[in-house]
Write an enzyme that holds these catalytic residues in place. Structure first.
Site, mmCIF file in Angstrom:
data_model
loop_
_atom_site.group_PDB
_atom_site.id
_atom_site.type_symbol
_atom_site.label_atom_id
_atom_site.label_comp_id
_atom_site.label_asym_id
_atom_site.label_seq_id
_atom_site.Cartn_x
_atom_site.Cartn_y
_atom_site.Cartn_z
ATOM 1 N N ASN A 1 0.802 -1.229 0.000
ATOM 2 C CA ASN A 1 0.000 0.000 0.000
ATOM 3 C C ASN A 1 0.832 1.276 0.000
ATOM 4 O OD1 ASN A 1 0.351 -1.332 2.643
ATOM 5 N ND2 ASN A 1 -0.402 0.601 3.438
ATOM 6 N N GLN B 1 -4.910 -3.745 -2.135
ATOM 7 C CA GLN B 1 -4.448 -2.728 -3.097
ATOM 8 C C GLN B 1 -4.430 -3.250 -4.533
ATOM 9 O OE1 GLN B 1 -3.718 0.522 -2.627
ATOM 10 N NE2 GLN B 1 -4.033 0.486 -0.413
ATOM 11 N N THR C 1 -25.925 -9.007 11.014
ATOM 12 C CA THR C 1 -26.785 -8.803 9.843
ATOM 13 C C THR C 1 -25.950 -8.332 8.657
ATOM 14 O OG1 THR C 1 -28.623 -8.266 11.299
ATOM 15 C CG2 THR C 1 -28.823 -7.572 8.994
ATOM 16 N N CYS D 1 -3.777 5.300 7.821
ATOM 17 C CA CYS D 1 -4.146 5.022 9.199
ATOM 18 C C CYS D 1 -3.085 5.512 10.170
ATOM 19 C CB CYS D 1 -4.403 3.537 9.387
ATOM 20 S SG CYS D 1 -3.215 2.499 8.579
HETATM 21 C C1 LIG Z 1 -6.632 -0.252 3.293
HETATM 22 C C2 LIG Z 1 -5.899 -1.525 3.491
HETATM 23 C C3 LIG Z 1 -6.332 -2.477 4.427
HETATM 24 C C4 LIG Z 1 -7.507 -2.219 5.343
HETATM 25 O O1 LIG Z 1 -8.724 -2.204 4.670
HETATM 26 P P1 LIG Z 1 -10.006 -1.518 5.376
HETATM 27 O O2 LIG Z 1 -11.135 -1.880 4.499
HETATM 28 O O3 LIG Z 1 -9.730 -0.049 5.369
HETATM 29 O O4 LIG Z 1 -10.123 -2.092 6.725
HETATM 30 C C5 LIG Z 1 -5.635 -3.655 4.536
HETATM 31 N N1 LIG Z 1 -4.569 -3.901 3.761
HETATM 32 C C6 LIG Z 1 -4.119 -3.025 2.847
HETATM 33 C C7 LIG Z 1 -2.963 -3.386 2.005
HETATM 34 C C8 LIG Z 1 -4.771 -1.811 2.679
HETATM 35 O O5 LIG Z 1 -4.316 -0.940 1.785
#
Ligand SMILES: *Cc1c(COP(=O)(O)O)cnc(C)c1O
Length: 380
Positions: free
Chosen positions: A151, A179, A237, A326
């Site tokens: 990422n 990604q 759900t 994040c």
């Molecule tokens: C964004 C991302 C995640 C997390 O996905 P979310 O749907 O935001 O929880 C996990 N792995 C990679 C490589 C990401 O880029």
């Protein structure tokens, strides 16, 4: 000018996704577990979304579990694979040092709980060699997790080869493809993995929905406890509108995959070339053909504090990032850039631009101009 160059953090909805979701929210709002007609209609819509995704990835609908996103799918894969291993007395796990935190954190937790976890180093070009996985395998190795596309630096890993090594040793293999799905071809028949996770909001779908592919026959345990939704593998759900939006987003991405890849990687190469013309810059991760996702440019600008640059870029209307979204606001430097050998100074001087099909050459040129201008200013 406003330029969104942070598609690796999240994407806006593809055109047509919201339109597909609205009738589900407004009219087909039944609970798929309800036996009445409204409920059963929702159940039908959910299974259509699942089928659509399965077709586009080359798996069966039963192999897909809807989750609350990529993080949950990663966790479920890791817990499933390692529980299966522990049941046979195998407690060694292999992953890489540059995984997303959604994989790294659960792995660190497993280590505290008594698993032996190998975090493989990654070479400077950001591509793990399958031989390194092979060399790390021990008789008690039960589970391996290597991401498909990183990422932060966008490099694509030789997943098919690694999956084959694992399969031949009867080791469960997971790939975080968050990604990759919707950006490069992902064919589950060809990849040969046991688990694969994806997230809708990274490919033009809504946030809060993703899926875990689990190869037929691979062990899957639930993370959530409660109802019997998702064949007992994911209580709660179902997010029917989310699933519909995700299926639609994948359909649109898949339909435009080849042209999108060509267009976006053209923008990427233009951006990389322009940035490299600024003295004291370098691109992180391999730029070799087919080795990088189309939209990613990760650049080190020596002598420039990335955090400051991001604020300046933002004031000029440009959304970019330093490392993973994040981690925004956190002072922790990128573990990915550290893993591929960047010095702490270079890590804190690195920026990520991630482009998408809605970006233009004009925007790319604007980014280059602003970065050049602000770099000169910050170095003065
Ligand atoms: C964004 C991302 C995640 C997390 O996905 P979310 O749907 O935001 O929880 C996990 N792995 C990679 C490589 C990401 O880029």
């Amino acid at each position: 000018m406003r330029v969104y160059a942070d598609h690796a953090a999240t994407t806006k909805l593809h055109k047509g996704v919201l339109e597909a979701m609205i009738p589900v929210l407004e009219e087909d709002y039944g609970n798929p577990s309800s036996v009445h007609r409204l409920g059963q209609e929702a159940a039908g819509i959910l299974s259509m979304a699942r089928e659509q995704i399965a077709i586009s990835l080359g798996c069966t609908p039963r192999e897909l579990t809807f989750t609350g996103g990529g993080t949950e799918a990663d966790l479920q894969a890791i817990l499933s694979g390692t529980r299966a291993g522990a049941a046979q007395g195998r407690r060694h796990v292999i992953t890489t040092a540059f995984e997303h935190h959604a994989v790294l954190k659960p792995m660190q937790k497993l280590r505290r709980e008594g698993f032996d976890v190998t975090f493989l180093p990654v070479p400077e070009d950001g591509i793990l060699q399958p031989l390194e996985v092979e060399k790390a395998i021990r008789p008690d190795t039960c589970f391996v997790s290597v991401m498909l596309a990183n990422n932060e630096i966008g490099t694509i890993q030789p997943i098919r080869e690694i999956a084959e090594i694992c399969r031949s040793r009867q080791i469960l293999f997971h790939t975080d493809a968050v990604q990759a799905v919707g950006h490069i071809p992902v064919d589950l028949k060809e990849l040969g993995v046991d688990y694969l996770s994806a997230s809708a909001h990274k490919f033009g779908g809504p946030k809060g929905i993703g899926f875990l592919y689990t190869r037929q026959g691979a062990f899957l345990s639930s993370v959530m406890e409660g109802g019997e939704q998702e064949r007992g593998k994911r209580a709660g759900t179902e997010n029917v509108p989310g699933a519909v939006g995700m299926a639609k987003a994948l359909e649109i991405s898949t339909e435009h995959l080849a042209e999108g890849q060509k267009y976006v990687s053209g923008l990427r190469d233009r951006l990389a070339k322009g940035l490299l013309q600024i003295p004291g810059t370098r691109i992180n991760g391999s730029m070799a053909e087919g080795r990088r996702v189309p939209g990613n440019v990760n650049v080190t600008i020596s002598g420039v504090e990335a955090a400051t640059m991001l604020i300046l870029l933002d004031s000029k209307g440009i959304c970019a990032s330093a490392g993973a979204a994040c981690m925004a606001g956190a002072t922790e430097p990128s573990h990915v850039l550290a893993a591929i050998g960047l010095s702490p100074e270079d890590v804190s001087s690195s920026l990520r631009f991630s482009l998408g099909a809605d970006n233009t050459e004009e925007e790319v040129d604007y980014i280059i101009d602003v970065v050049r201008e602000q770099t000169a200013r910050l170095r003065r």
